[in-house]
Each structure stands twice: as C-alpha cells, then as structure tokens.
Design a protein around this motif. Structure first.
Motif, PDB file in Angstrom:
ATOM      1  N   UNK A  13       0.806  -1.216   0.000  1.00 31.37           N
ATOM      2  CA  UNK A  13       0.000   0.000   0.000  1.00 31.37           C
ATOM      3  C   UNK A  13       0.842   1.270   0.000  1.00 31.37           C
ATOM      4  N   UNK A  14       2.022   1.203   0.646  1.00 35.22           N
ATOM      5  CA  UNK A  14       2.873   2.391   0.706  1.00 35.22           C
ATOM      6  C   UNK A  14       3.830   2.501  -0.475  1.00 35.22           C
ATOM      7  N   UNK A  15       3.676   1.621  -1.462  1.00 33.85           N
ATOM      8  CA  UNK A  15       4.496   1.676  -2.660  1.00 33.85           C
ATOM      9  C   UNK A  15       5.736   0.808  -2.615  1.00 33.85           C
ATOM     10  N   UNK A  16       6.089   0.261  -1.448  1.00 37.29           N
ATOM     11  CA  UNK A  16       7.231  -0.641  -1.374  1.00 37.29           C
ATOM     12  C   UNK A  16       6.921  -1.955  -2.084  1.00 37.29           C
ATOM     13  N   UNK A  17       7.984  -2.663  -2.442  1.00 38.31           N
ATOM     14  CA  UNK A  17       7.837  -3.961  -3.086  1.00 38.31           C
ATOM     15  C   UNK A  17       8.282  -5.067  -2.139  1.00 38.31           C
ATOM     16  N   UNK A  18       7.514  -6.144  -2.107  1.00 40.23           N
ATOM     17  CA  UNK A  18       7.833  -7.320  -1.299  1.00 40.23           C
ATOM     18  C   UNK A  18       8.041  -8.485  -2.261  1.00 40.23           C
ATOM     19  N   UNK A  19       9.257  -9.021  -2.274  1.00 38.76           N
ATOM     20  CA  UNK A  19       9.612 -10.070  -3.234  1.00 38.76           C
ATOM     21  C   UNK A  19       9.425 -11.444  -2.613  1.00 38.76           C
ATOM     22  N   UNK A  20       9.035 -12.403  -3.432  1.00 43.51           N
ATOM     23  CA  UNK A  20       8.754 -13.744  -2.931  1.00 43.51           C
ATOM     24  C   UNK A  20       9.080 -14.789  -4.002  1.00 43.51           C
ATOM     25  N   UNK A  21       9.203 -16.025  -3.531  1.00 47.29           N
ATOM     26  CA  UNK A  21       9.378 -17.180  -4.410  1.00 47.29           C
ATOM     27  C   UNK A  21       8.418 -18.270  -3.958  1.00 47.29           C
ATOM     28  N   UNK A  22       7.968 -19.082  -4.894  1.00 43.88           N
ATOM     29  CA  UNK A  22       7.004 -20.139  -4.575  1.00 43.88           C
ATOM     30  C   UNK A  22       7.463 -21.488  -5.110  1.00 43.88           C
ATOM     31  N   UNK A  23       7.091 -22.511  -4.359  1.00 47.07           N
ATOM     32  CA  UNK A  23       7.228 -23.903  -4.778  1.00 47.07           C
ATOM     33  C   UNK A  23       5.873 -24.580  -4.582  1.00 47.07           C
ATOM     34  N   UNK A  24       5.634 -25.666  -5.303  1.00 48.01           N
ATOM     35  CA  UNK A  24       4.408 -26.429  -5.111  1.00 48.01           C
ATOM     36  C   UNK A  24       3.273 -25.911  -5.965  1.00 48.01           C
ATOM     37  N   UNK A  25       2.113 -26.577  -5.890  1.00 50.09           N
ATOM     38  CA  UNK A  25       0.986 -26.221  -6.761  1.00 50.09           C
ATOM     39  C   UNK A  25       0.392 -24.854  -6.421  1.00 50.09           C
ATOM     40  N   UNK A  26       0.003 -24.108  -7.456  1.00 52.93           N
ATOM     41  CA  UNK A  26      -0.593 -22.786  -7.267  1.00 52.93           C
ATOM     42  C   UNK A  26      -1.854 -22.842  -6.418  1.00 52.93           C
ATOM     43  N   UNK A  27      -2.611 -23.945  -6.546  1.00 58.58           N
ATOM     44  CA  UNK A  27      -3.868 -24.055  -5.810  1.00 58.58           C
ATOM     45  C   UNK A  27      -3.697 -24.794  -4.480  1.00 58.58           C
ATOM     46  N   UNK A  29      -2.505 -25.351  -0.412  1.00 57.69           N
ATOM     47  CA  UNK A  29      -2.719 -24.569   0.790  1.00 57.69           C
ATOM     48  C   UNK A  29      -1.505 -23.677   1.027  1.00 57.69           C
ATOM     49  N   UNK A  30      -1.700 -22.369   1.214  1.00 52.33           N
ATOM     50  CA  UNK A  30      -0.553 -21.474   1.349  1.00 52.33           C
ATOM     51  C   UNK A  30       0.178 -21.652   2.673  1.00 52.33           C
ATOM     52  N   UNK A  31       1.490 -21.771   2.578  1.00 53.40           N
ATOM     53  CA  UNK A  31       2.375 -21.814   3.738  1.00 53.40           C
ATOM     54  C   UNK A  31       3.440 -20.746   3.521  1.00 53.40           C
ATOM     55  N   UNK A  54      -0.094 -31.065  -1.114  1.00 59.17           N
ATOM     56  CA  UNK A  54      -0.937 -29.947  -1.513  1.00 59.17           C
ATOM     57  C   UNK A  54      -0.535 -28.641  -0.872  1.00 59.17           C
ATOM     58  N   UNK A  55       0.774 -28.358  -0.861  1.00 61.59           N
ATOM     59  CA  UNK A  55       1.311 -27.161  -0.206  1.00 61.59           C
ATOM     60  C   UNK A  55       1.847 -26.191  -1.252  1.00 61.59           C
ATOM     61  N   UNK A  56       1.436 -24.955  -1.137  1.00 61.55           N
ATOM     62  CA  UNK A  56       1.999 -23.842  -1.908  1.00 61.55           C
ATOM     63  C   UNK A  56       2.922 -23.077  -0.962  1.00 61.55           C
ATOM     64  N   UNK A  57       4.220 -23.327  -1.057  1.00 64.99           N
ATOM     65  CA  UNK A  57       5.201 -22.730  -0.156  1.00 64.99           C
ATOM     66  C   UNK A  57       5.649 -21.392  -0.713  1.00 64.99           C
TER      67      UNK A  57
END
Length: 278
Positions: A13-27, A29-31, A54-57
């Motif tokens: 919301x304040x314009x900063x960027x938060x970077x991330x990486x993912x492993x596992x299926x897109x659908x 459960x988010x961890x 079934x983990x989206x890391x």
C-alpha cells in the motif's frame, strides 16, 4: 535443492515492493516461509513433498533483503502487516532460525491458521533467559542502545560471515547436510541474494530478534508447533530448545528430537508440514 517454481513481487500500500518465491501447486494450501538470518528467497524445503501434500510454499524476502524494498525503522508487527497484504487466505506460517519472531508476529496479528517454529530463535530478551555471555552482551545492547546495536550488526553482517558461522557453529550431522554440493550452492545463493542491498536489512532483522518483542507470546491463539533437535548447537537459537517457549505460548506443541540437529527443515520436512496442516 529445487529452484523456485515461480518468482514475484507484490506492491504494498505504501508503494514498497515485497519479493517472494514459490514452490508447489498454485492451488495448494498457502504456507508462508519466514527464512533465516540474512536469507533471500531462493532456498525452500520439502522437495518432492509439496505436490503430494498440496502445499503452496511462499518464501518472502523481508524489507532490505533480496529484492524487497528497505524499510528503515520497521518493527516485527510491520512485517506481519506486509505479509497480510500478500492476500493469502489464512496461511500457515513457518519460521526457521531468525525467522521465528517474524512468524510469531504474523500469529500475533491473527491472520494465520497455524505456525511452525523450526530450530527457532527465542525471545532472548525475556527475563530470566539463560544466555552465553557474548549473546547476553548483544541482547543488553539491543535493549539499552538499539541504534548502536544496529550499527554493530551491520558491521558484522555479510553473506560469507553467515555462511562461516553456520558451518563452524553447527554440529557434524548438520554440516554434512549443509556441505552437500547442491545444498551449499542453494544456501550460498540465498545468502548472496539476502545481502544484495548491503547489510542494513540483516542488521534490522537482528536488532528486532535481540530486542524485546512488541507482542506477548502468552496472548497468541493459533496452534504453534515448536521443532528442536537436541544436537542443535547454534547459540542464537532457543537456549533451552523451546522448553520455555512451550510454557509461554498457550497452544504450543513441542517436538524435541534427541538425535536431530538444527537442519530439521530438510531432515524432517514431512512431519513438520503434516502437523502444520492438521
């Protein structure tokens, strides 16, 4: 170690960027993964298990680390507010090593379904905590003169320093894991990424770890699984392997493995994720 399946950046919301990486299926459960001291987003865990479970890391780079915009003066609860803006639905959260207070801050904000603290840093400033003298000095400095403490942490912090500390300060059974060629390559890559902007992000993280935390563990409501190996020799992890933490957190479940070290994320990923998802 598997490379991330997806990389991304969320504009906050304040314009900063938060970077991330993912492993596992897109659908899946988010961890959310809150990684260790000075880490970027490149090292995950649970290779070969995430699709099965079934983990989206989602590994998230804290401000000033990797490609996440710096936020001088930020707090642990500011970090939780950043994570909430990722828009994940009641994510579970894993905090490894220095990621522990950041994971617990997410629990304090109330949007997590469950938390796993793995070889986690403790609230070292908690009264009565028995600490080695060199750690006690840093905790006292963080409480009495946080500006100087942060400067000192920045002078100390580098990718190579943290790599050497990890190797030299670990038990032999952990070194065998960390020095496997594929693991070492991935670990060094995530440390190099973590310090891409310099040491300020690491220094702020370390100050927030060593200073008194801005929430009460006694008020946390999610289930918190505490995972510790008796052979873990890292001096800034929990001094008593989570025994005091387990008494302070109302819904804590402590898993203490006598024959394990600090590398539990990679030696015991299946039970850690299975219990987290229950």
């Amino acid at each position: 170690m598997e490379d991330p399946a997806r990389l991304g950046v969320t504009v906050l919301r304040d314009g900063r960027e938060l970077a991330w990486a993912e492993w596992g299926p897109m659908d899946g459960r988010p961890v959310v993964f809150c990684p260790g001291a000075g880490w970027g987003r490149w090292l995950g865990f649970g290779d070969g298990l995430l699709a099965e479970l079934g983990v989206r890391l989602v590994s998230v780079e804290r401000p000033g680390l990797g490609d996440s915009t710096a936020a001088p003066g930020r707090t642990l609860l500011d970090w939780a507010d950043d994570v909430e803006q990722l828009g994940l639905d009641r994510p579970a959260v894993v905090g490894f090593s220095q990621g522990a207070p950041f994971a617990l801050a997410c629990a304090a904000r109330g949007f997590t379904s469950a938390v796993a603290i793995v070889s986690g840093g403790d609230e070292l400033a908690h009264p009565g905590m028995a600490l080695p003298p060199e750690v006690r000095q840093l905790v006292d400095l963080a409480a009495t003169d946080p500006t100087t403490a942060e400067i000192e942490f920045a002078r100390f912090g580098s990718a190579e320093t943290l790599w050497r500390l990890t190797i030299d300060g670990s038990a032999e059974l952990d070194r065998e894991i960390y020095l496997q060629p594929r693991f070492e390559k991935a670990f060094r890559r995530t440390l190099d990424a973590g310090f891409a902007q310099g040491p300020a992000g690491y220094a702020r993280d370390t100050l927030l770890h060593f200073a008194p935390w801005p929430f009460r563990l006694e008020n946390l409501t999610p289930t918190v699984h505490l995972w510790y190996g008796a052979q873990d020799t890292n001096p800034t992890h929990s001094p008593d392997h989570g025994a005091t933490l387990a008494t302070r957190i109302p819904n804590a479940i402590r898993h203490y493995l006598p024959n394990a070290g600090g590398a539990l994320l990679w030696t015991n990923a299946r039970p850690i994720l299975t219990h987290l998802l229950e």
